[in-house]
Design a protein around this motif. Structure first.
Motif, PDB file in Angstrom:
ATOM      1  N   LEU A  81       0.867  -1.173   0.000  1.00  0.00           N
ATOM      2  CA  LEU A  81       0.000   0.000   0.000  1.00  0.00           C
ATOM      3  C   LEU A  81       0.906   1.226   0.000  1.00  0.00           C
ATOM      4  O   LEU A  81       1.545   1.530   1.017  1.00  0.00           O
ATOM      5  N   GLN A  82       0.984   1.878  -1.133  1.00  0.00           N
ATOM      6  CA  GLN A  82       1.745   3.132  -1.250  1.00  0.00           C
ATOM      7  C   GLN A  82       0.829   4.265  -0.828  1.00  0.00           C
ATOM      8  O   GLN A  82      -0.244   4.451  -1.415  1.00  0.00           O
ATOM      9  N   MET A  83       1.247   5.019   0.159  1.00  0.00           N
ATOM     10  CA  MET A  83       0.422   6.097   0.698  1.00  0.00           C
ATOM     11  C   MET A  83       1.152   7.421   0.507  1.00  0.00           C
ATOM     12  O   MET A  83       2.242   7.623   1.052  1.00  0.00           O
ATOM     13  N   ASN A  84       0.563   8.301  -0.272  1.00  0.00           N
ATOM     14  CA  ASN A  84       1.130   9.615  -0.541  1.00  0.00           C
ATOM     15  C   ASN A  84       0.212  10.697  -0.003  1.00  0.00           C
ATOM     16  O   ASN A  84      -0.959  10.447   0.294  1.00  0.00           O
ATOM     17  N   SER A  85       0.736  11.890   0.116  1.00  0.00           N
ATOM     18  CA  SER A  85      -0.041  13.046   0.584  1.00  0.00           C
ATOM     19  C   SER A  85      -0.786  12.719   1.875  1.00  0.00           C
ATOM     20  O   SER A  85      -1.993  12.977   1.999  1.00  0.00           O
ATOM     21  N   LEU A  86      -0.077  12.162   2.814  1.00  0.00           N
ATOM     22  CA  LEU A  86      -0.712  11.714   4.052  1.00  0.00           C
ATOM     23  C   LEU A  86      -1.242  12.877   4.874  1.00  0.00           C
ATOM     24  O   LEU A  86      -0.653  13.978   4.877  1.00  0.00           O
ATOM     25  N   ARG A  87      -2.334  12.605   5.560  1.00  0.00           N
ATOM     26  CA  ARG A  87      -3.024  13.599   6.372  1.00  0.00           C
ATOM     27  C   ARG A  87      -3.139  13.093   7.809  1.00  0.00           C
ATOM     28  O   ARG A  87      -3.130  11.874   8.027  1.00  0.00           O
ATOM     29  N   PRO A  88      -3.309  13.967   8.783  1.00  0.00           N
ATOM     30  CA  PRO A  88      -3.488  13.498  10.161  1.00  0.00           C
ATOM     31  C   PRO A  88      -4.642  12.506  10.317  1.00  0.00           C
ATOM     32  O   PRO A  88      -4.557  11.585  11.142  1.00  0.00           O
ATOM     33  N   GLU A  89      -5.677  12.664   9.532  1.00  0.00           N
ATOM     34  CA  GLU A  89      -6.827  11.754   9.630  1.00  0.00           C
ATOM     35  C   GLU A  89      -6.531  10.357   9.083  1.00  0.00           C
ATOM     36  O   GLU A  89      -7.356   9.452   9.226  1.00  0.00           O
ATOM     37  N   ASP A  90      -5.368  10.180   8.477  1.00  0.00           N
ATOM     38  CA  ASP A  90      -4.947   8.838   8.043  1.00  0.00           C
ATOM     39  C   ASP A  90      -4.312   8.052   9.192  1.00  0.00           C
ATOM     40  O   ASP A  90      -4.011   6.869   9.030  1.00  0.00           O
ATOM     41  N   THR A  91      -4.095   8.709  10.316  1.00  0.00           N
ATOM     42  CA  THR A  91      -3.496   8.035  11.463  1.00  0.00           C
ATOM     43  C   THR A  91      -4.383   6.881  11.936  1.00  0.00           C
ATOM     44  O   THR A  91      -5.574   7.062  12.204  1.00  0.00           O
ATOM     45  N   ALA A  92      -3.796   5.699  12.009  1.00  0.00           N
ATOM     46  CA  ALA A  92      -4.546   4.501  12.377  1.00  0.00           C
ATOM     47  C   ALA A  92      -3.602   3.313  12.405  1.00  0.00           C
ATOM     48  O   ALA A  92      -2.450   3.415  11.971  1.00  0.00           O
ATOM     49  N   VAL A  93      -4.102   2.203  12.898  1.00  0.00           N
ATOM     50  CA  VAL A  93      -3.429   0.926  12.702  1.00  0.00           C
ATOM     51  C   VAL A  93      -3.951   0.349  11.390  1.00  0.00           C
ATOM     52  O   VAL A  93      -5.169   0.265  11.185  1.00  0.00           O
ATOM     53  N   TYR A  94      -3.024  -0.023  10.515  1.00  0.00           N
ATOM     54  CA  TYR A  94      -3.383  -0.538   9.202  1.00  0.00           C
ATOM     55  C   TYR A  94      -3.233  -2.058   9.199  1.00  0.00           C
ATOM     56  O   TYR A  94      -2.191  -2.588   9.600  1.00  0.00           O
ATOM     57  N   TYR A  95      -4.286  -2.715   8.721  1.00  0.00           N
ATOM     58  CA  TYR A  95      -4.340  -4.172   8.705  1.00  0.00           C
ATOM     59  C   TYR A  95      -4.424  -4.697   7.281  1.00  0.00           C
ATOM     60  O   TYR A  95      -5.179  -4.168   6.445  1.00  0.00           O
ATOM     61  N   CYS A  96      -3.701  -5.748   7.035  1.00  0.00           N
ATOM     62  CA  CYS A  96      -3.762  -6.476   5.773  1.00  0.00           C
ATOM     63  C   CYS A  96      -4.747  -7.630   5.936  1.00  0.00           C
ATOM     64  O   CYS A  96      -4.828  -8.223   7.024  1.00  0.00           O
ATOM     65  N   SER A  97      -5.488  -7.944   4.881  1.00  0.00           N
ATOM     66  CA  SER A  97      -6.428  -9.057   4.953  1.00  0.00           C
ATOM     67  C   SER A  97      -6.440  -9.837   3.648  1.00  0.00           C
ATOM     68  O   SER A  97      -6.047  -9.315   2.600  1.00  0.00           O
ATOM     69  N   ALA A  98      -6.901 -11.079   3.741  1.00  0.00           N
ATOM     70  CA  ALA A  98      -7.018 -11.955   2.582  1.00  0.00           C
ATOM     71  C   ALA A  98      -8.401 -12.587   2.566  1.00  0.00           C
ATOM     72  O   ALA A  98      -8.962 -12.903   3.625  1.00  0.00           O
ATOM     73  N   GLY A  99      -8.936 -12.758   1.368  1.00  0.00           N
ATOM     74  CA  GLY A  99     -10.245 -13.362   1.234  1.00  0.00           C
ATOM     75  C   GLY A  99     -10.447 -13.980  -0.128  1.00  0.00           C
ATOM     76  O   GLY A  99      -9.601 -13.849  -1.007  1.00  0.00           O
ATOM     77  N   ASN A 100     -11.589 -14.617  -0.299  1.00  0.00           N
ATOM     78  CA  ASN A 100     -11.858 -15.298  -1.558  1.00  0.00           C
ATOM     79  C   ASN A 100     -12.243 -14.340  -2.678  1.00  0.00           C
ATOM     80  O   ASN A 100     -12.136 -14.687  -3.849  1.00  0.00           O
ATOM     81  N   THR A 101     -12.730 -13.150  -2.303  1.00  0.00           N
ATOM     82  CA  THR A 101     -13.085 -12.145  -3.295  1.00  0.00           C
ATOM     83  C   THR A 101     -12.553 -10.797  -2.839  1.00  0.00           C
ATOM     84  O   THR A 101     -12.184 -10.637  -1.673  1.00  0.00           O
TER      85      THR A 101
END
Length: 122
Positions: A81-101
């Motif tokens: 996940l390339q994240m550019n032009s980051l903002r304070p509201e992007d502050t969070a814990v980021y989780y990766c997930s996998a699924g069938n769709t």
């Protein structure tokens, strides 16, 4: 079982960039659609981006569209996940997930990583 391990989080100033990585092991990575979600303190986990098995199709939350880019390398069993032009509201814990769709809801994901903290200072 699919094991997912995120990395690349950290502290960045407003307007800066980060690239998150999610390394997968276990079952065949290329069989799964992948997604990124995030959760800020006191808020529910929310969809950020998703990518198809082949990588040809992607989807984004409106809040990150045009700033974030999801990609995958099936030879390396990794999604980014390339994240550019980051903002304070992007502050969070980021989780990766996998699924069938491709997923836009938490309930559509079958496997989750432990998360990586992203903090954007103003």
């Amino acid at each position: 079982q699919v094991r997912l391990v995120e990395s690349g989080g950290g502290l960045v100033q407003t307007g800066g960039s980060l690239r998150l990585s999610c390394a997968a092991s276990g079952r065949t990575f290329s069989n799964y659609a992948m997604g990124w979600f995030r959760q800020a303190p006191g808020k529910e986990r929310e969809f950020v981006a998703t990518i198809s098995v082949s990588g040809r199709n992607t989807g984004y939350a409106n809040s990150v569209k045009g700033r974030f880019t999801i990609s995958r390398d099936n030879d390396k069993n990794t999604v980014y996940l390339q994240m550019n032009s980051l903002r304070p509201e992007d502050t969070a814990v980021y989780y990766c997930s996998a699924g069938n769709t491709m997923m836009v809801k938490v309930t559509q994901s079958d496997y989750w990583g432990q998360g990586t903290q992203v903090t954007v200072s103003s």
